[in-house]
Design a protein around this motif. Structure first.
Motif, PDB file in Angstrom:
ATOM      1  N   SER A 146      38.857   0.423  28.732  1.00 54.05           N
ATOM      2  CA  SER A 146      38.346   0.327  27.301  1.00 54.05           C
ATOM      3  C   SER A 146      36.912   0.716  26.919  1.00 54.05           C
ATOM      4  CB  SER A 146      38.574  -1.243  26.752  1.00 54.05           C
ATOM      5  OG  SER A 146      38.233  -1.130  25.462  1.00 54.05           O
ATOM      6  N   VAL A 147      36.939   1.443  26.010  1.00 46.95           N
ATOM      7  CA  VAL A 147      35.423   1.996  25.929  1.00 46.95           C
ATOM      8  C   VAL A 147      34.856   1.329  24.836  1.00 46.95           C
ATOM      9  CG1 VAL A 147      35.971   4.523  26.723  1.00 46.95           C
ATOM     10  CG2 VAL A 147      36.382   3.950  24.154  1.00 46.95           C
ATOM     11  N   LYS A 148      35.085   0.143  24.376  1.00 47.52           N
ATOM     12  CA  LYS A 148      34.527  -0.440  23.331  1.00 47.52           C
ATOM     13  C   LYS A 148      34.449  -2.186  23.876  1.00 47.52           C
ATOM     14  CE  LYS A 148      38.656  -2.143  20.749  1.00 47.52           C
ATOM     15  NZ  LYS A 148      39.321  -2.181  19.419  1.00 47.52           N
ATOM     16  N   ARG A 149      33.372  -2.844  23.361  1.00 46.78           N
ATOM     17  CA  ARG A 149      33.113  -4.093  23.493  1.00 46.78           C
ATOM     18  C   ARG A 149      33.168  -5.012  22.207  1.00 46.78           C
ATOM     19  NH1 ARG A 149      29.260  -3.044  26.475  1.00 46.78           N
ATOM     20  NH2 ARG A 149      30.139  -3.026  28.503  1.00 46.78           N
TER      21      ARG A 149
ATOM     22  N   SER B 284      36.243  -6.552  24.556  1.00 51.16           N
ATOM     23  CA  SER B 284      37.435  -5.667  24.814  1.00 51.16           C
ATOM     24  C   SER B 284      38.342  -7.028  25.287  1.00 51.16           C
ATOM     25  CB  SER B 284      37.313  -4.737  25.941  1.00 51.16           C
ATOM     26  OG  SER B 284      38.260  -4.431  26.649  1.00 51.16           O
TER      27      SER B 284
ATOM     28  N   ALA C 207      33.212   0.958  29.117  1.00 55.65           N
ATOM     29  CA  ALA C 207      32.182   1.059  28.232  1.00 55.65           C
ATOM     30  C   ALA C 207      30.799   1.339  28.486  1.00 55.65           C
ATOM     31  CB  ALA C 207      32.347  -0.246  27.384  1.00 55.65           C
TER      32      ALA C 207
ATOM     33  N   TYR D 163      46.496   3.963  24.171  1.00 64.80           N
ATOM     34  CA  TYR D 163      45.763   4.947  23.419  1.00 64.80           C
ATOM     35  C   TYR D 163      46.550   6.218  23.163  1.00 64.80           C
ATOM     36  CZ  TYR D 163      42.258   7.433  20.926  1.00 64.80           C
ATOM     37  OH  TYR D 163      41.518   8.288  19.761  1.00 64.80           O
TER      38      TYR D 163
ATOM     39  N   THR E 169      43.456   5.515  28.636  1.00 62.78           N
ATOM     40  CA  THR E 169      42.421   6.690  27.780  1.00 62.78           C
ATOM     41  C   THR E 169      42.018   7.529  28.600  1.00 62.78           C
ATOM     42  OG1 THR E 169      40.742   5.019  29.135  1.00 62.78           O
ATOM     43  CG2 THR E 169      41.599   3.912  26.910  1.00 62.78           C
TER      44      THR E 169
ATOM     45  N   TYR F 165      39.107 -12.959  21.666  1.00 65.15           N
ATOM     46  CA  TYR F 165      39.204 -12.059  22.889  1.00 65.15           C
ATOM     47  C   TYR F 165      39.249 -12.725  24.230  1.00 65.15           C
ATOM     48  CZ  TYR F 165      37.758  -8.254  19.908  1.00 65.15           C
ATOM     49  OH  TYR F 165      37.722  -7.281  18.757  1.00 65.15           O
TER      50      TYR F 165
END
Length: 196
Positions: free
Chosen positions: A9-12, A14, A41, A80, A85, A150
């Motif tokens: 995952s490239v977001k937080r 997550s 991330a 995704y 990803t 989360y």
């Protein structure tokens, strides 16, 4: 034994990173391990400074070296556009194609609907097949409803984590025969698992 969790995952925050951490923790309850975590991330901007492995800077090389040195990988990604990803793919594009031969891998993913879980079999597992890694039969997949905010809150997903970890240790004898290596802590856990 070195266990490395990788969150694609490239977001937080997550949910994927949380699932990966839960699996690594479950492995740590069953054996004496040295655990570490790569969160894309943070790592993706470092890795994307290089398009080829021979162009990695010191920070990027350290990330790839950690993947190549791990005895066990726990790799998770949000689904995704019907796959894992691009950041995660780029990481494994930089890993030497010989480095993961015989390594054991637990696969995990999070997605929007139960149908997205098919990505694990049709996209994720073949990636590690290319590397000659040994993926455990049980994958861990969770949707948003399986979490409270989360944090994982569905006992059925927890049960899949425990099953995947048990299978990880069940796979050790075949892997040990292939590599000539057996970790003492795993021999103990493997016998206990077989006795149950």
């Amino acid at each position: 034994m070195k266990v490395l969790g990788i969150s694609g995952s490239v977001k937080r925050p997550s949910r994927t990173a949380h699932i990966v951490e839960r699996i690594v923790t479950a492995i740590g309850r069953a054996a004496d391990v040295e655990a570490d975590h790569i969160d894309l991330a943070d790592a993706a901007p470092v890795l994307f400074r290089a398009l080829r492995a021979d162009k990695l800077d010191e920070a990027g090389r350290a990330i790839v070296d950690a993947v190549e040195a791990a005895d066990v990988l726990v790799v998770g990604s949000p689904v995704y556009r019907a796959s894992y990803t691009g950041a995660l793919k780029h990481l494994f594009d930089l890993v030497d194609f010989r480095a993961l031969q015989g390594r054991r891998v637990i696969l995990a993913a999070t997605g929007g609907t139960p149908l997205h879980g098919l990505m694990l079999e049709h996209q994720f597992r073949p990636l590690f097949g290319f590397f000659g890694a040994v993926t455990v039969p049980t994958t861990v997949y969770a949707v948003e409803a399986d979490f409270t905010e989360y944090t994982l809150s569905n006992p059925a997903v927890e049960a899949r984590i425990e099953r995947a970890v048990a299978e990880l240790f069940d796979l050790l004898p075949a892997t040990a025969l292939a590599t000539g290596e057996t970790h003492p802590a795993l021999r103990v856990v493997s016998r206990e698992t077989a006795a149950n």
